[in-house]
Design a protein around this motif. Structure first.
Motif, PDB file in Angstrom:
ATOM      1  N   ILE A  64     -17.272   7.601  10.561  1.00 23.89           N
ATOM      2  CA  ILE A  64     -16.413   8.790  10.436  1.00 23.89           C
ATOM      3  C   ILE A  64     -16.401   9.678  11.855  1.00 23.89           C
ATOM      4  N   ASP A  65     -17.364   9.406  12.660  1.00 25.02           N
ATOM      5  CA  ASP A  65     -17.425  10.188  13.796  1.00 25.02           C
ATOM      6  C   ASP A  65     -18.147   9.103  14.828  1.00 25.02           C
ATOM      7  N   ARG A 109     -14.252   1.013   8.212  1.00 21.85           N
ATOM      8  CA  ARG A 109     -14.758   1.676   7.053  1.00 21.85           C
ATOM      9  C   ARG A 109     -14.395   1.390   5.523  1.00 21.85           C
ATOM     10  N   ALA A 110     -13.108   0.983   5.400  1.00 25.56           N
ATOM     11  CA  ALA A 110     -12.494   0.539   3.995  1.00 25.56           C
ATOM     12  C   ALA A 110     -13.394  -0.474   3.407  1.00 25.56           C
ATOM     13  N   PRO A 170      -9.755   3.739  -3.138  1.00 22.22           N
ATOM     14  CA  PRO A 170      -9.869   2.584  -2.104  1.00 22.22           C
ATOM     15  C   PRO A 170      -9.108   1.389  -2.178  1.00 22.22           C
ATOM     16  N   LEU A 171      -8.852   0.963  -3.301  1.00 24.45           N
ATOM     17  CA  LEU A 171      -8.089  -0.347  -3.666  1.00 24.45           C
ATOM     18  C   LEU A 171      -6.705  -0.290  -3.295  1.00 24.45           C
ATOM     19  N   LEU A 172      -5.972   1.038  -3.242  1.00 21.89           N
ATOM     20  CA  LEU A 172      -4.667   0.959  -3.287  1.00 21.89           C
ATOM     21  C   LEU A 172      -4.151   0.697  -1.866  1.00 21.89           C
ATOM     22  N   LEU A 173      -5.041   0.680  -0.823  1.00 25.13           N
ATOM     23  CA  LEU A 173      -4.704   0.016   0.494  1.00 25.13           C
ATOM     24  C   LEU A 173      -4.746  -1.435   0.271  1.00 25.13           C
ATOM     25  N   ASP A 174      -5.166  -2.231  -0.498  1.00 27.97           N
ATOM     26  CA  ASP A 174      -5.317  -3.506  -0.513  1.00 27.97           C
ATOM     27  C   ASP A 174      -3.966  -4.196  -1.026  1.00 27.97           C
ATOM     28  N   ASP A 175      -3.446  -5.420  -0.692  1.00 23.90           N
ATOM     29  CA  ASP A 175      -2.758  -6.050  -1.347  1.00 23.90           C
ATOM     30  C   ASP A 175      -3.098  -6.947  -2.801  1.00 23.90           C
ATOM     31  N   ALA A 225     -10.877   2.932  10.846  1.00 28.73           N
ATOM     32  CA  ALA A 225     -10.503   3.100   9.338  1.00 28.73           C
ATOM     33  C   ALA A 225     -10.410   2.004   8.621  1.00 28.73           C
ATOM     34  N   ALA A 226     -10.195   0.970   9.203  1.00 28.76           N
ATOM     35  CA  ALA A 226      -9.958  -0.442   8.248  1.00 28.76           C
ATOM     36  C   ALA A 226     -11.473  -1.086   8.214  1.00 28.76           C
ATOM     37  N   ARG A 258      -9.611   4.438  16.536  1.00 27.99           N
ATOM     38  CA  ARG A 258      -9.560   5.154  15.518  1.00 27.99           C
ATOM     39  C   ARG A 258      -8.991   4.302  14.271  1.00 27.99           C
ATOM     40  N   LEU A 300     -12.842   7.094   2.969  1.00 30.04           N
ATOM     41  CA  LEU A 300     -12.629   6.009   2.003  1.00 30.04           C
ATOM     42  C   LEU A 300     -12.224   4.528   2.897  1.00 30.04           C
ATOM     43  N   ALA A 320       0.954  -1.219   0.088  1.00 36.89           N
ATOM     44  CA  ALA A 320      -0.056   0.139  -0.037  1.00 36.89           C
ATOM     45  C   ALA A 320       0.880   1.045  -0.259  1.00 36.89           C
ATOM     46  N   ASN A 332       1.937   1.754  -3.445  1.00 34.66           N
ATOM     47  CA  ASN A 332       0.873   2.042  -4.304  1.00 34.66           C
ATOM     48  C   ASN A 332       0.717   3.770  -4.231  1.00 34.66           C
TER      49      ASN A 332
END
Ligand SMILES: Nc1ncnc2c1ncn2[C@@H]1O[C@H](COP(=O)(O)OP(=O)(O)OP(=O)(O)O)[C@@H](O)[C@H]1O
Ligand SMILES: [Mg+2]
Lengths: 384, 231
Positions: free
Chosen positions: B61-62, B88-89, B114-119, B85-86, B81, A294, A5, A8
């Motif tokens: 988010i709140d 929400r994703a 949103p996909l950039l965070l995934d492997d 975040a995880a 927090r 997101l 990530a 990326n």
């Protein structure tokens, strides 16, 4: 955030930087200017320590007339040579007459070293002739064997003639030597130089001495000075690099002062990156909040900010340190003082460390903005 | 609501308070709400009645001042927090009134965010992004930048972005508030399709009764409390 990530997100940070082309360009130019200065100063510092820091493996001593610090005032009788050679621990000795075009501190010094031509190879076997020929030099009365730095600086090649300090010579060859001083001087025949510079035939400026064992450098120096203590011309003997350090003390103090310039450049770069990245964070509060919505964790947001600092540093470092190296390669600055010379040459190690420093500065300067970017509650940022 | 299995979101006496200088504002006051899985819920109410506040709590988010919010069995009011975040994703797609696309990125790249965070492999990412964009009918605008798109198209890109990680819950805050009638109808139709064909649970805030009509039911928020509309 996984390493994948983190990887990326690099293109995203790069695209964000290109969003404000002019601002990014100005920042990069500022960083480049700072890193250019820094790399120049560091190159100079490196040159000083390379020419003045005595190392454990050094075996060369310089025998000089006591209390005379300029080549034009140091005069020693040529016959000292045989006496020095007899002192235990001395491996080789060579008489040298020095003639320089400028006896003060100068940026473009021409140093002639008059030596008995056939003795040079024996005294300094490490000297290699890369162009022209040594035999040619030994046969030619007004021939000169010049150091590669000097040749490059003046654009000289074998067959050329040049004149300096009232001495006109023809170049027989170009030499290269691990002994840095050699690369900046012109070796000529001793009798020729004595005549050309109208100095006494039986006199030289100094003797250079090679000792058998570097561990005994100081001992041999003391023994030489003891030998001539009561002679008409007493001597002062010290390691070659210490000799330079002493002869060029003012020069070294001056270059020591430039460290502050380097430090100033580093601080300026820090401020520049911090300001640019902080501005970016301020103008992107809502956008970062959208990314958080997101599902981007704080670490990803902070990393994006940090990346912009790192990329700015990288670009500025590449341009700044790179152009400093290019500048040194083209201009080949040589400092000289009283016959000793010091060349400032481009150094790939220094280029890399300059680049690394720029990266570190970029990262360091964006840690505070990165923290700013994740500190605010998401909903508050979305409402702005 | 008889069967617990069907409840995706359960809010129990949720209160949210904000400090406004000296005053304490309470946009949500001990509010209870169950939302079944697959529901398409419209939320209406006067300005300042706490609609956005509620969406923000549902989407993680709140966090509420007090009370509990469970989504699919996860007590999101108690998550850290980072865990939030995880969460929400994977679990929520948020659709904003003003789209909030990143201007330097193309439609494709925005949806890819949103996909950039995934492997995921590059190819896998591309397939998902293309599928999402095709779902919203923008396959032919993939490499356009937001400034080259109409408002309705931008909102469809934003919906694709909310959908791309395939979350069960979509929240939309006045998604048609900035659009002309025609574009708004297209967006509403799209949300209906997502609800019907993909089984997404959708919570949509709107001021527009016609938009609310697209949902399967409408709730009214007033003075921090919910009233079910009888239509
Ligand atoms: N972060 C905050 N800090 C302080 N007060 C807030 C915050 N968020 C919301 N409020 C207040 O809470 C109340 C409800 O706000 P909210 O945005 O939920 O209303 P809304 O129903 O979405 O209104 P609108 O229809 O105008 O969007 C308002 O009085 C608002 O000023
Ligand atoms: Mg609102």
């Amino acid at each position: 955030m996984t390493p994948k990530a983190a990887f990326n997100l690099i293109p995203l940070a790069a695209k964000q930087l290109l969003r404000h082309r002019v601002r990014t360009l100005l920042t990069v130019l500022g960083i480049a200017a700072g890193m250019f200065l820094y790399a120049l100063v560091e190159s100079m510092q490196t040159a000083v320590s390379r020419t003045t820091a005595v190392q454990a493996s050094d075996v060369t001593l310089v025998v000089y007339r006591e209390n005379r610090y300029c080549p034009s005032t140091s005069r020693l009788p040529l016959y000292y040579e045989d006496e020095i050679r007899r002192i235990p621990g001395v491996r080789e000795v060579i008489p040298i007459q020095i003639t320089v075009n400028n006896c003060g501190a100068s940026l473009d010094i021409v140093t002639f070293r008059g030596v008995p031509p056939r003795q040079l190879a024996r005294f300094a076997p490490e000297i290699q002739v890369t162009e022209g020929s040594r035999e040619d030099w030994e046969r030619t009365d007004d021939g000169a064997l010049i150091g590669e730095n000097f040749a490059a600086r003046r654009g000289l090649k074998p067959g050329d003639a040049f004149e300096a300090a009232g001495v006109r010579v023809t170049i027989s060859g170009i030499l290269t030597s691990p002994n840095l001083q050699d690369n900046d001087v012109a070796y000529v025949h001793l009798p020729f130089l004595q005549q050309a510079s109208r100095r006494g035939l039986g006199e030289v400026t100094q003797f250079n001495v090679r000792v058998e064992d570097p561990a005994h450098l100081e001992e041999v120096a003391a023994a030489i000075d003891a030998t001539f203590k009561t002679a008409e011309e007493p001597t002062h003997t010290q390691p070659e690099k210490a000799f330079f350090a002493q002869a060029a003390r003012e020069l070294i103090e001056l270059t020591g002062f430039t460290r502050w310039i380097g430090l100033g450049a580093v601080i300026a770069v820090l401020g520049l990156v911090a300001n640019a990245v902080l501005l970016v964070v301020r103008t992107r509060i809502r956008e970062n909040a959208v990314l958080q919505t997101l599902g981007y964790p704080d670490s990803a947001i902070a990393w994006l900010v940090l990346l912009e600092g790192l990329l700015l540093g990288l670009a500025g470092g590449l341009i700044g340190a790179g152009s400093a190296m290019g500048f040194l390669a083209i201009s080949r600055i040589t400092f000289g003082n009283e016959g000793q010379v010091m060349s400032i040459t481009p150094d790939p190690g220094l280029f890399l460390s300059g680049l690394l420093l720029a990266l570190v500065l970029g990262g360091l300067a964006s840690t505070y903005p990165a923290w700013m970017a994740v500190r605010r509650p998401i909903v508050e940022s979305l409402r702005t | 609501m008889e069967n617990d299995q069907d409840i995706l979101i359960r809010c129990l006496s949720v209160t949210k308070q904000y400090k406004k200088g000296e005053n304490l504002v309470t946009p949500l006051d001990t509010l209870d709400l169950d939302i079944p899985r697959g529901d398409f819920l419209a939320m209406m109410g006067p300005s300042g009645s706490g609609k956005t506040t509620l969406l923000n709590l549902l989407s993680g988010i709140d966090q509420p001042t007090s009370g509990s919010i469970e989504v699919d069995g996860v007590a999101i009011h108690a998550l850290s927090r980072r865990a939030l975040a995880a969460w929400r994703a994977r679990q929520v797609g948020y659709i904003f009134q003003l789209y909030h696309l990143v201007p330097v990125l193309t439609a494709f790249e925005n949806v890819e965010l949103p996909l950039l965070l995934d492997d995921l492999k590059r190819r896998e990412r591309r397939e998902k992004v293309e599928a999402a964009l095709s779902l919203v009918g923008l396959s032919d605008r993939m490499h356009h930048f937001p400034r080259e798109l109409s408002g309705g198209q931008e909102q469809r890109v934003a919906i694709a972005r909310a959908l791309v990680a395939d979350p069960p819950l979509l929240v939309a805050d006045e998604p048609t508030g900035d659009l002309d009638r025609e574009s708004a109808d297209a967006i509403l139709g799209l949300l209906q399709t997502l609800s019907r064909e993909q089984g997404k649970t959708i919570v949509m805030v709107t001021h527009d009764p016609k938009a609310a009509g697209a949902a399967s039911r409408t709730l009214h928020l007033e003075k921090g409390q919910l009233l079910e509309a009888v239509s």
